[in-house]
Design a protein around this motif. Structure first.
Motif, PDB file in Angstrom:
ATOM      1  N   UNK A 122      23.899  50.771  43.889  1.00  0.00           N
ATOM      2  CA  UNK A 122      22.850  52.137  44.764  1.00  0.00           C
ATOM      3  C   UNK A 122      23.779  53.095  44.007  1.00  0.00           C
ATOM      4  N   UNK A 123      24.624  53.797  43.263  1.00  0.00           N
ATOM      5  CA  UNK A 123      24.829  54.781  42.595  1.00  0.00           C
ATOM      6  C   UNK A 123      24.275  54.651  41.279  1.00  0.00           C
ATOM      7  N   UNK A 124      23.885  53.324  41.091  1.00  0.00           N
ATOM      8  CA  UNK A 124      22.610  53.227  39.385  1.00  0.00           C
ATOM      9  C   UNK A 124      23.917  53.617  38.125  1.00  0.00           C
ATOM     10  N   UNK A 125      24.958  53.169  38.168  1.00  0.00           N
ATOM     11  CA  UNK A 125      25.505  53.270  37.340  1.00  0.00           C
ATOM     12  C   UNK A 125      26.267  51.183  36.580  1.00  0.00           C
ATOM     13  N   UNK A 126      26.204  51.097  35.396  1.00  0.00           N
ATOM     14  CA  UNK A 126      26.122  49.168  34.711  1.00  0.00           C
ATOM     15  C   UNK A 126      26.822  48.919  35.844  1.00  0.00           C
ATOM     16  N   UNK A 127      27.058  47.549  36.089  1.00  0.00           N
ATOM     17  CA  UNK A 127      27.888  46.627  36.557  1.00  0.00           C
ATOM     18  C   UNK A 127      28.399  46.048  35.969  1.00  0.00           C
ATOM     19  N   UNK A 128      29.584  45.769  36.355  1.00  0.00           N
ATOM     20  CA  UNK A 128      30.683  44.183  35.162  1.00  0.00           C
ATOM     21  C   UNK A 128      31.093  43.588  36.069  1.00  0.00           C
ATOM     22  N   UNK A 129      31.413  42.338  36.444  1.00  0.00           N
ATOM     23  CA  UNK A 129      31.885  41.426  36.650  1.00  0.00           C
ATOM     24  C   UNK A 129      33.211  40.170  36.057  1.00  0.00           C
ATOM     25  N   UNK A 130      34.152  41.015  36.359  1.00  0.00           N
ATOM     26  CA  UNK A 130      35.269  40.727  35.010  1.00  0.00           C
ATOM     27  C   UNK A 130      34.977  38.857  34.860  1.00  0.00           C
ATOM     28  N   UNK A 131      34.793  38.317  35.677  1.00  0.00           N
ATOM     29  CA  UNK A 131      34.649  36.746  35.523  1.00  0.00           C
ATOM     30  C   UNK A 131      33.573  36.719  34.583  1.00  0.00           C
ATOM     31  N   UNK A 132      32.518  37.018  34.636  1.00  0.00           N
ATOM     32  CA  UNK A 132      30.668  36.774  33.749  1.00  0.00           C
ATOM     33  C   UNK A 132      30.980  36.943  32.659  1.00  0.00           C
ATOM     34  N   UNK A 154      44.781  26.450  30.791  1.00  0.00           N
ATOM     35  CA  UNK A 154      46.097  26.564  31.126  1.00  0.00           C
ATOM     36  C   UNK A 154      45.906  28.159  32.010  1.00  0.00           C
ATOM     37  N   UNK A 155      46.526  28.173  33.230  1.00  0.00           N
ATOM     38  CA  UNK A 155      46.476  29.367  33.163  1.00  0.00           C
ATOM     39  C   UNK A 155      47.399  30.731  32.837  1.00  0.00           C
ATOM     40  N   UNK A 156      48.175  29.996  32.279  1.00  0.00           N
ATOM     41  CA  UNK A 156      48.924  31.476  31.712  1.00  0.00           C
ATOM     42  C   UNK A 156      48.330  32.019  29.968  1.00  0.00           C
ATOM     43  N   UNK A 157      47.380  31.196  29.474  1.00  0.00           N
ATOM     44  CA  UNK A 157      46.552  30.998  28.561  1.00  0.00           C
ATOM     45  C   UNK A 157      44.729  31.895  29.298  1.00  0.00           C
ATOM     46  N   UNK A 158      44.477  31.424  30.317  1.00  0.00           N
ATOM     47  CA  UNK A 158      43.353  32.482  30.725  1.00  0.00           C
ATOM     48  C   UNK A 158      43.966  33.857  31.612  1.00  0.00           C
ATOM     49  N   UNK A 159      45.350  34.385  31.479  1.00  0.00           N
ATOM     50  CA  UNK A 159      45.834  35.388  32.234  1.00  0.00           C
ATOM     51  C   UNK A 159      45.901  36.509  30.992  1.00  0.00           C
ATOM     52  N   UNK A 160      45.799  35.747  30.037  1.00  0.00           N
ATOM     53  CA  UNK A 160      46.174  36.369  28.747  1.00  0.00           C
ATOM     54  C   UNK A 160      44.411  37.433  28.496  1.00  0.00           C
ATOM     55  N   UNK A 161      44.057  36.166  28.069  1.00  0.00           N
ATOM     56  CA  UNK A 161      42.462  36.724  27.891  1.00  0.00           C
ATOM     57  C   UNK A 161      42.033  37.413  29.341  1.00  0.00           C
ATOM     58  N   UNK A 162      42.799  37.088  30.420  1.00  0.00           N
ATOM     59  CA  UNK A 162      41.879  37.971  31.180  1.00  0.00           C
ATOM     60  C   UNK A 162      42.259  39.600  30.829  1.00  0.00           C
ATOM     61  N   UNK A 163      43.319  39.096  30.917  1.00  0.00           N
ATOM     62  CA  UNK A 163      43.689  41.293  30.840  1.00  0.00           C
ATOM     63  C   UNK A 163      43.497  41.686  29.334  1.00  0.00           C
ATOM     64  N   UNK A 164      42.918  40.810  28.427  1.00  0.00           N
ATOM     65  CA  UNK A 164      42.653  42.014  26.930  1.00  0.00           C
ATOM     66  C   UNK A 164      41.281  41.429  27.762  1.00  0.00           C
ATOM     67  N   UNK A 165      40.208  41.053  28.108  1.00  0.00           N
ATOM     68  CA  UNK A 165      39.136  41.788  28.781  1.00  0.00           C
ATOM     69  C   UNK A 165      39.008  42.689  29.220  1.00  0.00           C
TER      70      UNK A 165
END
Ligand SMILES: Nc1ncnc2c1ncn2[C@@H]1O[C@H](COP(=O)(O)OP(=O)(O)O)[C@@H](O)[C@H]1O
Ligand SMILES: O=C(O)C1=C[C@@H](OP(=O)(O)O)[C@@H](O)[C@H](O)C1
Ligand SMILES: [Mg+2]
Length: 175
Positions: free
Chosen positions: A24-34, A52-63
């Motif tokens: 709607x506002x013509x801005x690129x969309x990013x889904x962090x999971x995708x 494991x979750x702890x390592x996933x959370x680190x990776x998620x923070x970096x992304x």
């Protein structure tokens, strides 16, 4: 420059609303999971199981830090993103944050048909799922409440409701 982070529990509609709103506002969309799945060539479920979750959370923070550098973007975060490290502070520092607030009954209705994609929920019975949602919301509330804006995302069940929600979000953010 527009940089918006949508936050909220699983099933709150971050992906659904984020995609429609960005369009709607013509801005690129990013889904962090995708974004993570593309980057690592693995599903969130596989990453959770293998690391494991702890390592996933680190990776998620970096992304998160990677996408937080993009200019003009609508980012839908994962449900847990705001609740680890200083992620909420980080997002508030570089963009506008919105908490998609949805009643636990509605989350339950949405998630019971969509739990297989979500590693944290996949093995739960209906009764377990209901209790789990209520308890998790309680634990996560202090993080979600740090968002600048709160938005009622309980109405996303049809194209018409999504369009109406997009307009309401636009008004809330003054865009
Ligand atoms: N009309 C609907 N009926 C049942 N489930 C729905 C409907 N619309 C959306 N959902 C489910 O509700 C959830 C909300 O969407 P989603 O954008 O994926 O939330 P989030 O990204 O916040 O986890 C999705 O899992 C989707 O499958
Ligand atoms: O709440 C959580 O901890 C999670 C939410 C998921 O994202 P959605 O909220 O988009 O389902 C995904 O990041 C992962 O399964 C963990
Ligand atoms: Mg999502």
């Amino acid at each position: 420059m527009i940089r918006i982070f949508l936050t909220g529990y699983m099933g709150a509609g971050k992906t659904t609303l984020g995609k429609a709103f960005a369009c709607e506002i013509s801005v690129p969309f990013i889904d962090l999971d995708w974004y993570i799945e593309e980057r690592f060539h693995k599903s969130i479920r596989e990453l959770f199981t293998e690391r494991g979750e702890a390592s996933f959370r680190e990776l998620e923070r970096n992304m998160l830090h990677e996408v937080g550098e993009f200019e003009d973007v609508v980012v839908s975060t994962g449900g847990g993103t705001p609740c680890f490290f200083d992620n909420m502070e980080y997002m508030n520092g570089c963009g506008q944050t919105v908490f998609l607030d949805v009643h636990p009954d509605i989350l339950f209705r949405r998630l019971r048909v969509a739990k297989l994609q979500r590693p944290i929920l996949q093995s739960k019975t209906d009764e377990d799922l209901r209790t789990f949602i209520v308890e998790a919301l309680d634990k996560r509330a202090p993080f979600y409440s740090q968002a600048r804006y709160r938005f009622d995302a309980g109405y996303l069940e049809s194209r018409g409701q999504i369009d109406e929600s997009v307009q309401r979000l636009r008004q809330l953010l003054g865009l």
